[in-house]
Design an enzyme around this catalytic site. Sequence first.
Site, mmCIF file in Angstrom:
data_model
loop_
_atom_site.group_PDB
_atom_site.id
_atom_site.type_symbol
_atom_site.label_atom_id
_atom_site.label_comp_id
_atom_site.label_asym_id
_atom_site.label_seq_id
_atom_site.Cartn_x
_atom_site.Cartn_y
_atom_site.Cartn_z
ATOM 1 N N GLY A 146 5.068 6.485 6.004
ATOM 2 C CA GLY A 146 4.845 5.397 6.941
ATOM 3 C C GLY A 146 3.483 4.760 6.745
ATOM 4 C CB CYS A 147 2.250 1.388 7.559
ATOM 5 S SG CYS A 147 2.974 1.183 9.201
#
Length: 342
Positions: A146-147
């Site tokens: 994920g970011c």
Amino acid sequence: MKIKVGILGASGYAGNELVRILLNHPKVEISYLGSSSSVGQNYQDLYPNTPLNLCFENKNLDELELDLLFLATPHKFSAKLLNENLLKKMKIIDLSADFRLKNPKDYELWYKFTHPNQELLQNAVYGLCELYKEEIKKASLVANPGCYTTCSILSLYPLFKEKIIDFSSVIIDAKSGVSGAGRSAKVENLFCEVNENIKAYNLALHRHTPEIEEHLSYAAKEKITLQFTPHLVPMQRGILISAYANLKEDLQEQDIRDIYTKYYQNNKFIRLLPPQSLPQTRWVKSSNFADINFSVDQRTKRVIVLGAIDNLIKGAAGQAVQNMNLMFDFDEDEGLKFFANL
């Protein structure tokens, strides 16, 4: 010779960035765009800025002749879709969260569904290139991180690895541009809702929390629980995290700089900035770099760590291509040699 790749979910923001990067990759041919809702639509009609003359199709994946398939699809989609037979035919990079967490119970707690493919879940390799490079090279299924997770883990990893902080004191304050919420229309993401406004969301509930904790726990070799609070800021793209932790001993800034240098000096996409130069989102915009720096507050005996990435590039599509490069023994930065567009 070029490898043939396909993309499911190319109509989203991360999917479009993936197309943009791959079109400039010298060793890749995009040969399939999968969609159930846009069959027959030419990609250039959807994104006129992207010169890909290819129409969306809806084929059975077992019929495809691909070397690699990217999944830029919503959560819960790939968990039902993937199987061992498909992985024998092609490699997979999944940009969703469906194979990121090793404990199936975490999906019940954080994503509110029972994972239907727990055997593949255990076999998937977590695609944080700077930490798991050798595992990624041998993988057939990579779970793209994920970011928020990417920025948080990279920013804090050396401190956990060297055990120089009080793990129970860690707080991560994160801020993201609106593209992190995806392309689907939502009232809370309308211009008048986000412009000239900053707001926190998902307090104590954000789904990237267990991802961050899991991999920092691996680094520390003990169970980690930390505080993570995300905020939405009125910009299109970018993530900035500010992390705080109590130091366990009296360390100077040079001591900590030596630790970060030890872990990151040979990484192409991590930039440990010079002293007093603090990360900014515009310095990483549209690039695959992660900028990191820190300061030691001698008064409070805390270390303050800052990290910045582009959520759509290093936090999604760029990291996926970086994973692809490792999986196919290309240069790690192939197709990713671009800098921030200020």
